[in-house]
Write a protein that holds these residues in place. Structure first.
Motif, PDB file in Angstrom:
ATOM      1  N   ASP A 190       0.683  -1.129   0.116  1.00  0.00           N
ATOM      2  CA  ASP A 190       0.032   0.110  -0.039  1.00  0.00           C
ATOM      3  C   ASP A 190       0.793   1.330   0.058  1.00  0.00           C
ATOM      4  O   ASP A 190       1.933   1.238   0.419  1.00  0.00           O
ATOM      5  CB  ASP A 190      -0.771   0.013   1.244  1.00  0.00           C
ATOM      6  CG  ASP A 190      -2.058   1.011   1.035  1.00  0.00           C
ATOM      7  OD1 ASP A 190      -2.217   1.421  -0.116  1.00  0.00           O
ATOM      8  OD2 ASP A 190      -2.567   1.010   2.111  1.00  0.00           O
ATOM      9  N   ILE A 191       0.444   2.431  -0.680  1.00  0.00           N
ATOM     10  CA  ILE A 191       1.271   3.445  -0.846  1.00  0.00           C
ATOM     11  C   ILE A 191       0.975   4.423   0.620  1.00  0.00           C
ATOM     12  O   ILE A 191      -0.085   4.735   0.805  1.00  0.00           O
ATOM     13  CB  ILE A 191       0.672   4.408  -2.017  1.00  0.00           C
ATOM     14  CG1 ILE A 191       1.102   3.662  -3.259  1.00  0.00           C
ATOM     15  CG2 ILE A 191       1.632   5.574  -1.790  1.00  0.00           C
ATOM     16  CD1 ILE A 191       2.672   3.275  -3.555  1.00  0.00           C
ATOM     17  N   LYS A 192       2.091   4.541   1.044  1.00  0.00           N
ATOM     18  CA  LYS A 192       2.035   5.503   2.386  1.00  0.00           C
ATOM     19  C   LYS A 192       2.102   6.883   2.140  1.00  0.00           C
ATOM     20  O   LYS A 192       1.721   7.966   2.876  1.00  0.00           O
ATOM     21  CB  LYS A 192       2.959   4.971   3.537  1.00  0.00           C
ATOM     22  CG  LYS A 192       2.700   3.506   3.729  1.00  0.00           C
ATOM     23  CD  LYS A 192       1.394   3.258   4.664  1.00  0.00           C
ATOM     24  CE  LYS A 192       1.259   1.731   4.898  1.00  0.00           C
ATOM     25  NZ  LYS A 192      -0.115   1.366   5.446  1.00  0.00           N
ATOM     26  N   TYR A 193       3.084   7.116   1.142  1.00  0.00           N
ATOM     27  CA  TYR A 193       3.284   8.582   0.858  1.00  0.00           C
ATOM     28  C   TYR A 193       3.699   8.721  -0.371  1.00  0.00           C
ATOM     29  O   TYR A 193       4.465   7.887  -1.094  1.00  0.00           O
ATOM     30  CB  TYR A 193       4.484   8.992   1.806  1.00  0.00           C
ATOM     31  CG  TYR A 193       4.591  10.586   1.485  1.00  0.00           C
ATOM     32  CD1 TYR A 193       4.001  11.633   1.838  1.00  0.00           C
ATOM     33  CD2 TYR A 193       5.867  10.791   0.677  1.00  0.00           C
ATOM     34  CE1 TYR A 193       4.317  13.063   1.524  1.00  0.00           C
ATOM     35  CE2 TYR A 193       6.330  12.148   0.242  1.00  0.00           C
ATOM     36  CZ  TYR A 193       5.285  13.196   0.742  1.00  0.00           C
ATOM     37  OH  TYR A 193       5.767  14.498   0.428  1.00  0.00           O
ATOM     38  N   CYS A 194       3.115   9.644  -1.221  1.00  0.00           N
ATOM     39  CA  CYS A 194       3.862  10.161  -2.499  1.00  0.00           C
ATOM     40  C   CYS A 194       3.892  11.416  -2.639  1.00  0.00           C
ATOM     41  O   CYS A 194       2.823  12.336  -2.743  1.00  0.00           O
ATOM     42  CB  CYS A 194       3.076   9.311  -3.718  1.00  0.00           C
ATOM     43  SG  CYS A 194       3.574   9.742  -5.208  1.00  0.00           S
ATOM     44  N   GLY A 195       4.901  12.003  -2.910  1.00  0.00           N
ATOM     45  CA  GLY A 195       4.898  13.448  -3.246  1.00  0.00           C
ATOM     46  C   GLY A 195       6.549  13.899  -2.844  1.00  0.00           C
ATOM     47  O   GLY A 195       7.303  13.196  -3.264  1.00  0.00           O
ATOM     48  N   SER A 196       6.805  15.368  -2.538  1.00  0.00           N
ATOM     49  CA  SER A 196       7.955  15.852  -2.750  1.00  0.00           C
ATOM     50  C   SER A 196       8.797  15.297  -1.618  1.00  0.00           C
ATOM     51  O   SER A 196       8.062  14.975  -0.678  1.00  0.00           O
ATOM     52  CB  SER A 196       8.049  17.319  -2.923  1.00  0.00           C
ATOM     53  OG  SER A 196       7.374  17.797  -1.462  1.00  0.00           O
ATOM     54  N   MET A 197       9.965  15.235  -1.761  1.00  0.00           N
ATOM     55  CA  MET A 197      10.917  14.892  -0.818  1.00  0.00           C
ATOM     56  C   MET A 197      10.752  15.778   0.605  1.00  0.00           C
ATOM     57  O   MET A 197      10.486  15.275   1.639  1.00  0.00           O
ATOM     58  CB  MET A 197      12.293  14.801  -1.045  1.00  0.00           C
ATOM     59  CG  MET A 197      13.466  14.146  -0.204  1.00  0.00           C
ATOM     60  SD  MET A 197      12.991  12.528   0.461  1.00  0.00           S
ATOM     61  CE  MET A 197      13.692  11.718  -1.041  1.00  0.00           C
ATOM     62  N   GLU A 198      10.621  17.150   0.265  1.00  0.00           N
ATOM     63  CA  GLU A 198      10.294  18.170   1.318  1.00  0.00           C
ATOM     64  C   GLU A 198       9.136  17.713   2.039  1.00  0.00           C
ATOM     65  O   GLU A 198       9.025  17.744   3.420  1.00  0.00           O
ATOM     66  CB  GLU A 198      10.292  19.317   0.724  1.00  0.00           C
ATOM     67  CG  GLU A 198      10.808  20.544   1.667  1.00  0.00           C
ATOM     68  CD  GLU A 198      11.073  21.957   0.893  1.00  0.00           C
ATOM     69  OE1 GLU A 198      10.260  22.354   0.391  1.00  0.00           O
ATOM     70  OE2 GLU A 198      12.386  22.283   0.654  1.00  0.00           O
TER      71      GLU A 198
END
Lengths: 331, 515
Positions: free
Chosen positions: A230-238
């Motif tokens: 399952d995806i827990k996070y997807c986005g910028s590194m910051e």
């Protein structure tokens, strides 16, 4: 890379970033018999980015990469690469991607040049183009002096470079690298990261799956964290480093211990929390950005007579973010 | 106690795993079923045979002999090299298992497997006695011969797989030794006779050499089976051959044990062989490049040996066929041109017929073995195209045989016409071609499904059930008396199976890419 695979190929290709994500997964599920490897995956990788893909062992990273590179067919959901469906347009997708698996197996009986020439020819590059492309990739991976060496005789670091050179021969727009730095010594790892930076500079989209989080934090623009399919996070590194905080957080370093002043600072309007940081006099100050800005926070501290010698954004380390987002144990 | 536990730990584990596998029992069941089918077939046509029991038992014995030879070349000869190639031998050593334990643990389960496969047939073969022409003594003597031959093969395999680093080399050396055992004594006797006629060796020496060669011949299972299957066999149950084979097997096993430490001390990174490409003085750089059909280039050069192998083969065929032609020309006064031509054509057809399954069994196996198949699947072509291009790479290796065949066709055009007529206008030709194509397809299938032994398995699966039919069709003076179903039934089944297996292979290759 310069020049691209071949003149005709270039003309035939749709532009890399014609309004599409480099990778687009929607509701992807995948099982191996009774084992649900991917639960319901949806995420995007922006074009021309260096995207980290992290997760514990068995989280589903390799399954996602194998799906994207068309080695597996999604059982549920859709996957698009530069807007092309990976099932319907699998040949075109394969032309646009280069996949370096974690356990790279090579034709170790070949020389470096034969190996690269073989793949270049297999991708349909004409002879003249092959000569130029091989020269370029060997130069980029610093393997120019080893063209006539047998792959079997090369060190692991050099074999890794040859593997990288191989995925570059067809000038792919998207590189999928599964644990490219595993088993490499620090020098080889640093050099590999340099090559990846150079490739990003050439406008390629790079997805790199790795367990070495410090390197990813330094290298990647964006990141996806996956755990238990399952995806827990997807986005910028910051964004990942700030992800768990509702309010912006800053680290305040006073000249002397704050003692009771910390409580007074916490009561100031707009300040949401002042929390001690273990092992130092520093405190973590969280504030409501609608009421205050950083200057106002500093002003409030100085009004209380605190001598501030340091004030910087408090970010979690990627390791901490990873631990917060993923569950304990392996599956 | 500890030594014993360590020594037999692998044996115990292997036997336990083997017993739990459904495949083990299915293979034995199939084998017993085939023998039963042979018996039923002979029983149904009992009037054609004068000694039906002996005929069917003879078929069973030669079938076992053939399969044991195949097993010796693949199943037994790779026992230790497999561990070397997987680089797991060091781990076994580190687990405290002594050399003898590893050898026993790897060899004995395979030997026991072969023995059990022979044992499972025994009750059925007793049925042959009721059909007439064979005695219980002959049956026991034949099985003792085959069992002792299994022991010899196991010892030979243990020895070569210990001293060799690669399975291919171990299998080749085992095959070479078996060839020497079978034809060596005959060749030496002939050569001695020739030398004696020219008075180059004394009659005493000639006698001694001939006697030694006769002893060597008598020690082969081929000779022993021929004796046992003759009428009124009353020899010893534990024959000279059985003793020699068992002792030789044991000695070879002990030799393997003695050399085990020296040959396995240093773990080597086993890589695919460069083969005859290694003979090229300059490695590819600027002058020689990969063909546009890269897959065909790779398989031509690294699987079949490339241009060097073609030249070597052409030379070898030319010398062999040239010598044979000289012999024929000397021994025949008339029509020798036709005879030379027909010999060349038949020899080359046989060579091609043997080479095709050998290469096809390796085309995909090598990719699986070295885990390089997913890299090819990532290419922007369909799996079907990949398969076709890879198979194209094997084609040039048949050029020498085709060239010699063409020479034969020029020498004997009438035989070529007869051959073509038999192959394409008669049902016998179509029948044989269909069964051959099925066998090749099955070998290809096994090469992507099982780890080793695709070639013997493919041969066994197609040839064994076909033996009664092949016997009838090949040796019948004309086919008019045969039931049409005997010919057209298997042909139809073969064509259907070939198509079905084609799709199964493609599907399996797709699945393998995802592993």
């Amino acid at each position: 890379m310069n020049p691209p695979a071949s003149e005709t190929d270039v003309d035939a290709r749709p532009p890399t970033n014609a309004g599409h994500s480099a990778i687009e997964l929607r509701g992807v599920q995948h099982s191996f018999r009774k084992f649900q490897a991917l639960v319901d995956i949806t995420f995007d990788v922006p074009p021309q980015s260096l995207h980290g893909f992290v997760g514990p062992n068995g989280a589903g990273k390799t399954t996602v990469l194998r799906l994207v590179c068309t080695l597996l067919k999604p059982q549920v959901g859709t996957i698009r690469v530069f807007g092309m469906d990976i099932v319907a347009d699998y040949k075109e997708v394969r032309r646009r991607i280069g996949f370096m698996p974690d356990h790279f197996s090579m034709y170790r009986q070949m020389t470096v040049y034969e190996y690269l020439d073989f793949f270049a020819a297999a991708y349909g590059l004409p002879l003249e183009t092959r000569t130029k492309v091989l020269k370029d990739v060997l130069e980029l991976t610093d393997m120019g002096a080893h063209g006539k060496d047998l792959i079997n005789g090369l060190s692991r670091g050099m074999q890794q470079r040859v593997g990288l050179a191989r995925v570059l021969v067809n000038d792919p727009d998207l590189l999928l690298l599964d644990e490219p730095a595993s088993g490499l010594d620090p020098r080889a790892r640093i050099e590999l990261m340099e090559i990846l930076r150079a490739l990003r500079g050439m406008g390629k989209t790079i997805v790199i799956s790795s367990h070495i989080l410090s390197e990813l934090a330094e290298l990647c623009d964006s990141v996806t964290v996956i755990d238990r399919g399952d995806i827990k996070y997807c986005g910028s590194m910051e964004g990942l480093l700030d992800h768990s905080h509702k309010y912006p957080a800053y680290r305040l370093t006073p000249h002397e211990p704050l003692d009771g002043l910390a409580d007074q600072l916490a009561e100031a309007p707009g300040i949401m929390a002042v929390l001690p940081i273990e092992g130092s006099h520093d405190v973590r100050v969280e504030f409501d950005p609608d009421q205050l800005d950083t200057n106002a926070v500093l002003q409030a501290a100085m009004t209380l007579g605190i001598t501030v010698i340091g004030f910087s954004r408090a970010q979690r380390h990627l390791n901490q973010a990873f631990m917060d987002l993923t569950e304990k144990g392996v599956r | 106690m500890m030594l014993g536990r360590g020594t037999f730990a692998l044996v115990e584990r292997s036997l336990r795993v083997d017993t739990r596998l459904a495949r083990t029992h299915v293979v034995r069941l199939i084998f017993a079923g085939v023998i039963l089918a042979l018996l039923i077939q002979v029983h149904r046509n009992i009037l054609r045979y004068s000694t039906p029991g002996r005929d069917v038992f003879e078929q069973i014995c030669w079938l076992n002999f053939f399969l044991l030879n195949l097993a010796g070349m693949s199943f037994f000869s790779t026992v230790i090299t497999e561990e070397k190639e997987e680089m797991t031998l060091g781990l076994l050593r580190m687990a405290g298992i002594p050399g003898i334990g590893i050898l026993l643990g790897k060899v004995s389960p395979r030997l026991i497997g072969a023995i059990l496969l022979l044992s499972v047939q025994l009750p059925f073969t007793f049925l042959a006695i009721t059909l007439g022409g064979v005695t219980t003594h002959q049956i026991f003597a034949a099985y003792v011969t085959l069992l002792s031959f299994s022991v010899f093969l196991a010892g030979l395999g243990a020895f070569f797989s210990t001293i060799c680093n690669r399975s291919n080399l171990a299998a080749s050396l085992t095959t070479a030794v078996l060839a020497v055992v079978y034809i060596g004594p005959r060749l030496i006797i002939d050569a001695t006779l020739g030398l004696s006629r020219r008075k180059l060796i004394s009659p005493g020496l000639e006698y001694q050499i001939e006697t030694a060669c006769e002893y060597a011949q008598a020690a082969t299972p081929f000779y022993a089976l021929r004796m046992i299957l003759g009428t009124n066999y009353a020899g010893e149950l534990l024959s000279y051959q059985a003793i020699v084979n068992s002792v030789a097997g044991l000695v070879l096993f002990l030799l393997g044990w003695l050399l085990f430490d020296a040959c396995t001390r240093n773990e080597r990174n086993v890589a695919p062989a460069r083969g005859m490409m290694a003979l090229l003085s300059t490695r590819l750089s600027g002058a020689n490049r990969v063909w546009n059909n890269a897959l065909a280039w790779k398989d031509f050069n690294f699987l079949t040996g490339g241009i060097i192998a073609v030249v070597v083969k052409l030379l070898a065929y030319s010398i062999l066929m040239g010598s044979m032609s000289v012999l024929i020309a000397r021994s025949l006064k008339t029509e020798f041109q036709d005879n030379i031509g027909s010999t060349l054509m038949l020899s080359m057809l046989t060579a091609i017929g043997v080479e095709i399954p050998i290469y096809l069994s390796r085309v995909f196996r090598e990719e699986m073995r070295w885990k390089t198949w997913p890299g090819l699947v990532m290419l922007p072509v369909s799996t079907g195209q990949l398969v076709r291009n890879k198979l194209l790479g094997v084609v040039p290796t048949f050029i020498p045989a085709v060239l010699v065949f063409v020479v034969g066709a020029f020498l004997a055009p009438s035989f070529l016409k007869d051959l073509a007529t038999e192959a394409f206008l008669g049902s016998r030709g179509w029948y044989l071609m269909s069964q051959y194509a099925l066998m090749v397809q099955v070998v290809l299938l096994f090469s992507v499904v099982i780890k080793w032994g695709a070639l013997p398995m493919g041969l066994a699966v197609v040839i064994v059930p076909n033996i009664p039919n092949l016997h009838n069709i090949l040796f019948a003076p004309n086919l008019r008396g045969l039931n049409a179903l005997v010919i057209y039934g298997p042909m139809f089944i073969a064509f259907v199976l070939i198509v079905v297996i084609h799709f199964v292979i493609l599907d399996q290759l797709r699945k393998l890419s995802a592993l």
